[in-house]
Design a protein around this motif. Structure first.
Motif, PDB file in Angstrom:
ATOM      1  N   ARG A 227      -0.310   2.556   4.744  1.00 32.59           N
ATOM      2  CA  ARG A 227       0.847   2.621   3.858  1.00 32.59           C
ATOM      3  C   ARG A 227       2.019   1.824   4.435  1.00 32.59           C
ATOM      4  NH1 ARG A 227       2.994   8.004   2.225  1.00 32.59           N
ATOM      5  NH2 ARG A 227       3.567   6.913   0.301  1.00 32.59           N
TER       6      ARG A 227
ATOM      7  N   SER B 138      -6.393   7.355   5.290  1.00 34.58           N
ATOM      8  CA  SER B 138      -5.972   6.006   4.900  1.00 34.58           C
ATOM      9  C   SER B 138      -4.465   5.796   5.018  1.00 34.58           C
ATOM     10  CB  SER B 138      -6.403   5.710   3.461  1.00 34.58           C
ATOM     11  OG  SER B 138      -5.832   6.650   2.568  1.00 34.58           O
TER      12      SER B 138
ATOM     13  N   PHE C 264      -3.781   4.988  -0.834  1.00 26.66           N
ATOM     14  CA  PHE C 264      -3.515   5.227   0.584  1.00 26.66           C
ATOM     15  C   PHE C 264      -2.746   6.541   0.786  1.00 26.66           C
ATOM     16  CE2 PHE C 264      -4.425   0.793   0.188  1.00 26.66           C
ATOM     17  CZ  PHE C 264      -5.044   0.421   1.374  1.00 26.66           C
TER      18      PHE C 264
ATOM     19  N   ASP D 231      -9.731   2.093   0.868  1.00 29.80           N
ATOM     20  CA  ASP D 231      -8.433   2.331   1.503  1.00 29.80           C
ATOM     21  C   ASP D 231      -8.610   2.642   2.993  1.00 29.80           C
ATOM     22  OD1 ASP D 231      -7.478   2.041  -1.047  1.00 29.80           O
ATOM     23  OD2 ASP D 231      -6.828   4.120  -1.296  1.00 29.80           O
ATOM     24  N   ARG D 232      -9.630   3.438   3.325  1.00 29.59           N
ATOM     25  CA  ARG D 232      -9.882   3.777   4.732  1.00 29.59           C
ATOM     26  C   ARG D 232     -10.232   2.528   5.537  1.00 29.59           C
ATOM     27  NH1 ARG D 232     -13.373   8.067   2.568  1.00 29.59           N
ATOM     28  NH2 ARG D 232     -12.203  10.037   2.512  1.00 29.59           N
TER      29      ARG D 232
ATOM     30  N   ALA E 259       0.826  -1.212   0.000  1.00 26.39           N
ATOM     31  CA  ALA E 259       0.000   0.000   0.000  1.00 26.39           C
ATOM     32  C   ALA E 259       0.858   1.259   0.000  1.00 26.39           C
ATOM     33  CB  ALA E 259      -0.919  -0.001   1.218  1.00 26.39           C
TER      34      ALA E 259
ATOM     35  N   ALA F 264      -7.033   0.653   6.188  1.00 25.49           N
ATOM     36  CA  ALA F 264      -6.222   1.391   7.152  1.00 25.49           C
ATOM     37  C   ALA F 264      -6.803   1.270   8.557  1.00 25.49           C
ATOM     38  CB  ALA F 264      -6.133   2.857   6.733  1.00 25.49           C
TER      39      ALA F 264
END
Length: 464
Positions: free
Chosen positions: A399, A395, A390, A449-450, A380, A453
């Motif tokens: 990463r 998000s 990300f 992505d959120r 990511a 994360a």
């Protein structure tokens, strides 16, 4: 004194200093046999294994649930998270549904390829001299072995291409050497792409995929995956014929006269091999396909899985082979429908249970050769198809931690992969939405992505 003598003398003194015996093997005066050294301490591991703390499911739902309810994801979304550290199913939303997988289909193709084909297998592109040609000049036959990455020229060092492919230019150089060695100056060209069968274009693909430059017709013989000259960058309608034409033109540039035009033939068993180049190893090809979501490479792998299981190397043969192999690994097939290996077909269907089982099987310590399905995924925010994901503050926590295969078609967005949460637990996840309004495309991707994360920073460890 020469440098050699000084060094030799120094070595001799060092040997005497550490040896308890003299030149004749007898112990030196005042020196005990053996060195009196303290017992070596057992080294501690540099990186401790993650503790794998159990996850509190209600806490997980409270953190992730509101994100799954976002309207940007459309009306048909699914989510599953599995605790790989403790081999425990945690939470599923949309368990009884099937979804359009888009490019997460490549996870099925990759796992089947690693299961059925040795990881060090290389696919050869060969030049044979025909033993049966009745033409007045020798016929060379360019034979495709299903190398998905055969390139025209060696890529520039800074191109970032991984892995380094076999090249047509190297094949031409080897061919020219062989022809000159036997005094041949005139040849005709044939080409054999018969390793693969069936249609080159999947009938379930969108009609504009080929003219729209989405994917090339699939062939056992191509150069640069069926892309034409660099100045146009367009995909050619017949990749095998184009490869033969490029091969002939390159021979002509080296002073070999080409008689006539390339023709499709079937190589004979008695034909003599003049030259060959070999692809990177299968394991490297799988890594490349997963990292950059290479559609053409995935379709070629699908056909190699078919061949490895004794089936016809076609869309139908490959899809049947992949399903059979995965069923044998314990991946549930109820609700799974496959028409290709890349995920371009909107007719494909998968379940959350099947996708997450891919990661369970890949993480099985008894099947280490399958681990690449997890370790080869994009990171990511750093590599492959996740390099530019990300990036928003909401998000960014994912990463460098999460790894995932993307899935993207118009209206379809998915992430399937693994992450390690702040408590050290390795989690497998699938988040997919396949009815996203086009106006919400970017928002839907960011929402996925959120979600990943949030899994990563959940801190949802169960109370002891």
């Amino acid at each position: 004194m020469s440098r050699h003598r000084r060094v030799s003398g120094l070595v001799a003194l060092l040997l005497l200093a550490v040896s308890p015996t003299g030149a004749g093997g007898a112990p030196l005066p005042g020196v005990r046999e053996g060195l009196d050294l303290p017992a070596a301490r057992v080294a501690r591991p540099v990186l401790l294994a993650p503790p794998g703390t159990a996850v509190d499911v209600p806490a997980l739902r409270a953190r992730v649930g509101p994100l799954l309810g976002d309207n940007d994801l459309g009306r048909h979304r699914g989510f599953i998270v599995y605790d790989l550290s403790n081999d425990r199913a945690l939470w599923t939303v949309g368990q009884d549904r099937s979804y359009i997988p888009a490019s997460t289909t490549k996870l099925f193709t990759a796992l089947a390829a690693l299961e059925t084909i040795p990881a060090d297998t290389r696919f050869a592109t060969k030049v044979l001299q025909s033993a049966t040609s009745s033409a007045p000049v020798p016929r060379l036959v360019l034979v495709g072995g299903g190398d998905p990455l055969l390139a025209g020229e060696e890529p520039a060092p800074a191109s970032g291409t991984l892995p380094r492919p076999a090249t047509l230019s190297a094949l031409v150089r080897e061919t020219v050497r062989a022809l000159r060695a036997e005094g041949t100056r005139r040849v005709s060209i044939g080409y054999d792409a018969s390793l693969f069968a069936g249609p080159a274009v999947n009938p379930t693909w969108e009609r504009d995929y080929i003219p729209g430059d989405v994917v090339s017709p699939i062939s056992a013989l191509w150069v640069d995956q069926g892309l034409g000259p660099a100045e146009t960058g367009e995909r050619v309608p017949d990749p095998a014929l184009s490869a033969a034409q490029q091969f002939g033109a390159a021979l002509a540039a080296q002073g070999i006269r080409i008689v006539g035009s390339p023709v499709a033939v079937i190589a004979g068993e008695a034909d003599t091999e003049l030259a060959r180049v070999e692809s990177p190893a299968l394991a490297q090809i799988v890594q490349y396909v997963l990292e950059v979501s290479d559609n053409e490479g995935a379709e070629v792998l699908l056909r190699h899985v078919a061949l490895a299981t004794g089936r016809t190397a076609s869309f139908l043969g490959g899809a049947a082979a992949v399903r059979e192999v995965l069923a044998g690994l314990g991946v549930p097939q109820d609700g799974v429908v496959l028409y290709d290996g890349s995920g371009l077909s909107r007719a494909n269907r998968v379940t959350l249970a099947a996708l997450v089982e891919i990661f369970r099987r890949s993480a099985d310590p008894e099947r280490s050769l399958l681990r690449g399905v997890v370790t080869d995924l994009p990171v990511a925010g750093f590599t492959g198809s996740l390099a530019y994901r990300f990036t928003e503050p909401a998000s960014a926590a994912g990463r460098g931690v999460a790894r995932a295969k993307t899935g993207t078609l118009s209206g379809v967005h998915a992430l399937a992969g693994t992450t390690v949460d702040v408590d050290g637990t390795e989690l497998a996840f699938v988040a997919i939405a396949d009815r996203v309004p086009l106006r919400d495309t970017l928002d839907a991707r960011e929402q996925l992505d959120r979600i990943v994360a949030t899994l990563t920073v959940c801190g949802c460890a169960a109370s002891p």
